[in-house]
Design a protein around this motif. Structure first.
Motif, PDB file in Angstrom:
ATOM      1  N   LEU A  78       1.049   2.440 -10.320  1.00 25.19           N
ATOM      2  CA  LEU A  78       1.393   0.985 -10.681  1.00 25.19           C
ATOM      3  C   LEU A  78       0.534   0.631  -9.507  1.00 25.19           C
ATOM      4  O   LEU A  78       0.460  -0.686  -8.593  1.00 25.19           O
ATOM      5  CB  LEU A  78       3.082   0.841 -10.517  1.00 25.19           C
ATOM      6  CG  LEU A  78       4.306   1.419 -11.026  1.00 25.19           C
ATOM      7  CD1 LEU A  78       5.058   0.771 -11.314  1.00 25.19           C
ATOM      8  CD2 LEU A  78       3.757   0.352 -12.957  1.00 25.19           C
ATOM      9  N   ALA A  79      -0.507   1.043  -9.156  1.00 25.04           N
ATOM     10  CA  ALA A  79      -1.100   1.142  -7.369  1.00 25.04           C
ATOM     11  C   ALA A  79      -2.058  -0.398  -7.714  1.00 25.04           C
ATOM     12  O   ALA A  79      -2.254  -0.492  -6.781  1.00 25.04           O
ATOM     13  CB  ALA A  79      -1.814   2.139  -7.298  1.00 25.04           C
ATOM     14  N   GLY A  80      -2.414  -0.375  -8.956  1.00 25.22           N
ATOM     15  CA  GLY A  80      -3.290  -1.284  -9.557  1.00 25.22           C
ATOM     16  C   GLY A  80      -2.145  -3.009  -9.291  1.00 25.22           C
ATOM     17  O   GLY A  80      -3.423  -3.503  -9.085  1.00 25.22           O
ATOM     18  N   ARG A  81      -1.187  -3.016 -10.096  1.00 24.90           N
ATOM     19  CA  ARG A  81      -0.867  -3.917  -9.904  1.00 24.90           C
ATOM     20  C   ARG A  81       0.032  -4.079  -8.711  1.00 24.90           C
ATOM     21  O   ARG A  81       0.514  -5.321  -8.111  1.00 24.90           O
ATOM     22  CB  ARG A  81       0.693  -3.646 -11.289  1.00 24.90           C
ATOM     23  CG  ARG A  81       0.600  -3.161 -12.391  1.00 24.90           C
ATOM     24  CD  ARG A  81      -0.365  -4.466 -12.904  1.00 24.90           C
ATOM     25  NE  ARG A  81       0.482  -6.038 -12.968  1.00 24.90           N
ATOM     26  CZ  ARG A  81       2.035  -6.105 -13.321  1.00 24.90           C
ATOM     27  NH1 ARG A  81       2.412  -5.466 -14.165  1.00 24.90           N
ATOM     28  NH2 ARG A  81       1.993  -7.052 -13.611  1.00 24.90           N
ATOM     29  N   TYR A  82       0.346  -2.738  -7.806  1.00 27.85           N
ATOM     30  CA  TYR A  82       0.557  -3.570  -6.651  1.00 27.85           C
ATOM     31  C   TYR A  82       0.074  -3.712  -5.245  1.00 27.85           C
ATOM     32  O   TYR A  82       0.043  -4.909  -4.781  1.00 27.85           O
ATOM     33  CB  TYR A  82       1.547  -2.029  -5.585  1.00 27.85           C
ATOM     34  CG  TYR A  82       2.477  -1.864  -5.800  1.00 27.85           C
ATOM     35  CD1 TYR A  82       3.852  -2.264  -6.286  1.00 27.85           C
ATOM     36  CD2 TYR A  82       2.503   0.123  -6.770  1.00 27.85           C
ATOM     37  CE1 TYR A  82       5.206  -2.215  -6.398  1.00 27.85           C
ATOM     38  CE2 TYR A  82       3.830   0.289  -6.916  1.00 27.85           C
ATOM     39  CZ  TYR A  82       5.285  -0.359  -7.148  1.00 27.85           C
ATOM     40  OH  TYR A  82       6.452   0.352  -7.590  1.00 27.85           O
TER      41      TYR A  82
ATOM     42  N   LEU B  99       0.378  -1.324  -0.073  1.00 23.15           N
ATOM     43  CA  LEU B  99       0.297   0.485  -0.123  1.00 23.15           C
ATOM     44  C   LEU B  99       0.970   1.187  -0.296  1.00 23.15           C
ATOM     45  O   LEU B  99       0.526   2.358  -0.676  1.00 23.15           O
ATOM     46  CB  LEU B  99      -0.899   0.210   1.330  1.00 23.15           C
ATOM     47  CG  LEU B  99      -2.424  -0.562   1.133  1.00 23.15           C
ATOM     48  CD1 LEU B  99      -2.388  -2.276   0.627  1.00 23.15           C
ATOM     49  CD2 LEU B  99      -3.337  -0.353   2.219  1.00 23.15           C
ATOM     50  N   LEU B 100       2.101   1.124   0.491  1.00 23.53           N
ATOM     51  CA  LEU B 100       2.512   2.555   0.691  1.00 23.53           C
ATOM     52  C   LEU B 100       3.973   2.354  -0.335  1.00 23.53           C
ATOM     53  O   LEU B 100       3.144   3.812  -1.276  1.00 23.53           O
ATOM     54  CB  LEU B 100       3.622   2.211   1.881  1.00 23.53           C
ATOM     55  CG  LEU B 100       3.945   1.880   3.114  1.00 23.53           C
ATOM     56  CD1 LEU B 100       4.603   1.784   4.408  1.00 23.53           C
ATOM     57  CD2 LEU B 100       3.008   3.110   3.546  1.00 23.53           C
ATOM     58  N   LYS B 101       3.950   1.652  -1.415  1.00 23.87           N
ATOM     59  CA  LYS B 101       4.141   2.086  -2.806  1.00 23.87           C
ATOM     60  C   LYS B 101       3.265   2.369  -3.470  1.00 23.87           C
ATOM     61  O   LYS B 101       2.998   2.767  -4.847  1.00 23.87           O
ATOM     62  CB  LYS B 101       4.970   0.283  -3.160  1.00 23.87           C
ATOM     63  CG  LYS B 101       5.846   0.032  -2.754  1.00 23.87           C
ATOM     64  CD  LYS B 101       6.610  -1.105  -2.584  1.00 23.87           C
ATOM     65  CE  LYS B 101       8.080  -1.362  -1.462  1.00 23.87           C
ATOM     66  NZ  LYS B 101       7.833  -1.462  -0.519  1.00 23.87           N
TER      67      LYS B 101
ATOM     68  N   ARG C 179      -9.826  -0.861  -1.715  1.00 23.40           N
ATOM     69  CA  ARG C 179     -10.409  -0.307  -2.944  1.00 23.40           C
ATOM     70  C   ARG C 179     -10.939   2.138  -2.531  1.00 23.40           C
ATOM     71  O   ARG C 179     -10.692   2.625  -3.309  1.00 23.40           O
ATOM     72  CB  ARG C 179     -12.457  -0.549  -2.692  1.00 23.40           C
ATOM     73  CG  ARG C 179     -12.805  -1.610  -3.347  1.00 23.40           C
ATOM     74  CD  ARG C 179     -14.418  -1.771  -3.662  1.00 23.40           C
ATOM     75  NE  ARG C 179     -14.537  -1.606  -2.154  1.00 23.40           N
ATOM     76  CZ  ARG C 179     -14.855  -3.249  -1.484  1.00 23.40           C
ATOM     77  NH1 ARG C 179     -15.158  -4.339  -2.395  1.00 23.40           N
ATOM     78  NH2 ARG C 179     -15.631  -2.634  -0.521  1.00 23.40           N
ATOM     79  N   ARG C 180     -10.645   1.939  -0.938  1.00 23.13           N
ATOM     80  CA  ARG C 180     -10.050   3.005  -0.675  1.00 23.13           C
ATOM     81  C   ARG C 180      -8.458   3.961  -1.452  1.00 23.13           C
ATOM     82  O   ARG C 180      -8.617   4.854  -1.387  1.00 23.13           O
ATOM     83  CB  ARG C 180      -9.913   2.718   0.841  1.00 23.13           C
ATOM     84  CG  ARG C 180     -10.040   4.513   1.860  1.00 23.13           C
ATOM     85  CD  ARG C 180     -10.947   4.905   1.484  1.00 23.13           C
ATOM     86  NE  ARG C 180     -10.624   6.225   3.319  1.00 23.13           N
ATOM     87  CZ  ARG C 180     -11.965   6.699   3.021  1.00 23.13           C
ATOM     88  NH1 ARG C 180     -12.923   6.572   3.354  1.00 23.13           N
ATOM     89  NH2 ARG C 180     -12.155   7.733   4.498  1.00 23.13           N
ATOM     90  N   VAL C 181      -7.989   3.048  -1.027  1.00 20.97           N
ATOM     91  CA  VAL C 181      -6.741   3.480  -1.921  1.00 20.97           C
ATOM     92  C   VAL C 181      -6.061   3.616  -3.239  1.00 20.97           C
ATOM     93  O   VAL C 181      -6.090   4.662  -3.989  1.00 20.97           O
ATOM     94  CB  VAL C 181      -5.411   1.980  -1.978  1.00 20.97           C
ATOM     95  CG1 VAL C 181      -3.638   2.571  -2.679  1.00 20.97           C
ATOM     96  CG2 VAL C 181      -4.718   2.126  -0.559  1.00 20.97           C
ATOM     97  N   GLU C 182      -7.880   2.947  -4.166  1.00 19.64           N
ATOM     98  CA  GLU C 182      -7.105   2.698  -5.406  1.00 19.64           C
ATOM     99  C   GLU C 182      -8.561   4.349  -5.896  1.00 19.64           C
ATOM    100  O   GLU C 182      -8.613   4.731  -7.129  1.00 19.64           O
ATOM    101  CB  GLU C 182      -8.494   2.167  -6.035  1.00 19.64           C
ATOM    102  CG  GLU C 182      -7.606   0.135  -6.410  1.00 19.64           C
ATOM    103  CD  GLU C 182      -8.329  -0.737  -6.497  1.00 19.64           C
ATOM    104  OE1 GLU C 182      -8.351  -1.471  -7.459  1.00 19.64           O
ATOM    105  OE2 GLU C 182      -9.714  -1.091  -6.260  1.00 19.64           O
ATOM    106  N   GLY C 183      -9.509   4.812  -4.585  1.00 22.30           N
ATOM    107  CA  GLY C 183      -9.952   6.183  -4.437  1.00 22.30           C
ATOM    108  C   GLY C 183      -9.552   6.991  -4.129  1.00 22.30           C
ATOM    109  O   GLY C 183      -9.635   8.633  -4.861  1.00 22.30           O
TER     110      GLY C 183
END
Length: 307
Positions: free
Chosen positions: A221-225, A212-214, A302-306
């Motif tokens: 690249l959030a989706g890949r992490y 999540l930090l990355k 989902r919170r990170v993706e948003g």
């Protein structure tokens, strides 16, 4: 040829290369190399040595180093080095080199550690002392954040008490990408200095926290992490004992919230997040998790993706 290996604040680690062999020397420090005052018992090195030996019985061959010899008077031991050319998984992730197979392997290894030590009275006797874990994780991470972020102090105190009451399996205590050496033949796990018998949801959250930090460091690249996070969790969950399933994910979520804050406002802040807006975004996610305590990791993702 002798050279110092980086990546740690609590030990001196040297790689020794001769014409015949490669080995690593590791010596524990009593004062850690960080800005804040942070001390720990040097005798933790002996438990690390034993932890490597025990994990080696359950992991695939090469999954941990081989202990070669020890010098107890000087709090050090020698171990085999990873194959030449091995890289830390952290370096690969920061470079954007994302291999789902590594995440699967790391999930399997943690699952094996939990499964084989679950409810084992001998493991509890051998690793029941949590002093090093308290000195190197609970105090500098959780209690420090509780002091510096009073808005979540009560939630963190409750989390610490809840987790301390669980003594069910071995906990590595630093299940971090920096401690996985990746090479063509597999993955080697290192750095067992805070191994103890306790709540293994800490290890699960510790690893997920780095994914999540990355996401905040490289949003593109959030989706890949997050895909790595899902693969890691799938393989880990598949090996958990049945008795862990009713509570393990929710416990991991709580630990994740506290660890997000710990790597921003604790004594060992992550070095690769620059700029107050990014750090504040991580803080907000950590506070939200601790306050809301969602039931699933997917809700956090989902919170990170948003964001």
């Amino acid at each position: 040829v002798v050279r110092e290996l980086g990546g740690g604040v609590s030990n001196r680690v040297l790689l020794v290369e001769t014409s015949e062999r490669r080995l690593v020397l590791k010596q524990s420090l009593d004062r850690l190399r960080v800005a804040d005052e942070w001390r720990a018992e040097r005798s933790r090195i002996f438990r690390e040595r034993q932890g490597i030996a025990d994990a080696g019985r359950w992991f695939p061959r090469g999954g941990v180093p081989q202990v070669l010899w020890s010098d107890d008077e000087n709090f050090l031991f020698a171990m085999s080095a990873a194959p030449e050319g091995a890289e830390t998984w952290k370096a690969q992730l920061l470079d954007g080199r994302i291999e789902l197979g590594v995440a699967a392997t790391v999930g399997v290894l943690l699952g094996l550690l939990v499964r084989h030590s679950w409810g084992d009275p001998e493991m509890e006797r051998r690793y029941g002392d949590q002093t090093a874990f308290d000195q190197l994780r609970i105090d500098p991470y959780y209690r420090t954040v509780a002091r510096r972020r009073p808005e979540v102090a009560l939630e963190i105190q409750a989390l610490v008490a809840e987790s301390a009451a669980r003594r069910v399996a071995l906990v590595h205590g630093d299940w971090s990408p920096k401690n996985f050496l990746v090479h063509p033949g597999g993955v080697m796990v290192i750095d067992f200095e805070v191994i103890h018998y306790g709540d293994p949801s800490f290890d699960a959250a510790f690893c997920l926290n780095h994914f999540l930090l990355k996401c905040f460091r490289r949003p593109e690249l959030a989706g890949r992490y997050l895909e790595l996070a899902r693969v890691f969790w799938t393989w880990l969950e598949g090996l958990l004992p049945r008795a862990a399933l009713p509570w393990f994910e929710r416990a991991t979520v709580g630990q994740l919230g506290a660890l997000l804050l710990a790597r921003i406002d604790g004594k060992s802040p992550v070095e690769y997040l620059a700029g107050e807006p990014v750090k504040q975004a991580v803080r907000e996610l950590g506070v939200w998790i601790l306050k809301e305590r969602p039931q699933t990791l997917e809700t956090c993702y989902r919170r990170v993706e948003g964001s």
